[in-house]
Design an enzyme around this catalytic site. Sequence first.
Site: not given
Ligand code: NCD
Ligand code: ZN
Length: 346
Positions: A137, A100, A220, A264, A16, A175, A14, A42, A248
């Site tokens: 999520h 997702k 989050l 977040a 980003h 997560h 996971h 995302n 994450d």
């Molecule tokens: C993630 C993001 O910033 O894209 N933020 C997070 O707090 N984990 C989105 C997510 O996975 O919830």
């Molecule tokens: Zn995430």
Amino acid sequence: MTQSLTICRPDDWHLHLRDGAMLEGVLPESARHFARAIIMPNLVPPVVTGRDAAAYRDRILAALPEGMAFEPLMTLYLTEDTDPEDVAAAHASGLVKAVKLYPAGATTNSASGVRDFDRVRGVLERMAEIGLPLCVHGEVTDPAIDIFDREAVFIDRVLDPIRRKTPGLRVVMEHITTKEGVAYAGAAGDDLGATITTHHLIINRNHILAGGIRPHYYCLPVAKREEHRLALRAAATSGAPRFFLGTDSAPHIDALKEHACGCAGCFTATNTMSILAHVFEEEGALDRLEAFTSLNGPAFYRLPPNEERITLTKGETVDYPKKIQTGAGPVTVFEPGFPLLWRVAA
Ligand code: NCD
Ligand code: ZN
């Protein structure tokens, strides 16, 4: 005596990576230690179709510095308009490894997510047929539900009903942050996996709020009480096949974290392996680190583990950068609050 540990090269289930200048800045931080990662879709606009995913994969590979190897495992962002046939084709071609599900409004860039779960039935049924995992999520978005309860309520109100209605659907609870998440995943069969982040093994909600507000610990799902952190540590270090690493790691520039309405996300790509080795050693479970970072995830996703190995050694304090400088701006690296002694050997 130097302690050392050799394990299969880890994967991040996971992650980003964002796009553009941010992607260029953060990608090497993951590629340095991880062979593959499930790439979250995302973006703005989100990665919805197979075509979007192919284009995003190409941008990731183009941003990879020469000499580094990294395989992005692409995902599609489920919307109420997602076409089951497009999903099936993207899976059949080998491009897409998961879809997702963001409940609309649950987190960063989730506005295009799902409001009415009946409208994605066709996609979920097709996914169950072809064995394509749904990464979830797991937080309700009902404003009446306290933010610290949103995961536990989601399991009862949304996740369990979806799984009952869609036999054969393979699901990853992304997560997880609660003892309820650990218990639900622990009791399930092998059609359910659960990722656990690095930071949720380290922080509880006091780290965010006690003695001053610390925006770099805000993510989050938000970190919960200490009893939940302990449940996550027990699950991650148990070796149970259900649980695997999804960092994450979610970079936001400092200006947007240190803000009146801060974003977040914790950025842990840089020091995750050092932190995890510390945690597993503390729990007397170094022999189970490999299961969590390198074996359980591939087994769930029906991929072979990496052939390459990495060696972690324990010695002098590891000097990692406090911030990563990206073309989009500086990004603060997650601070675990204790010296890191484990490093990944070059
Ligand atoms: C993630 C993001 O910033 O894209 N933020 C997070 O707090 N984990 C989105 C997510 O996975 O919830
Ligand atoms: Zn995430």
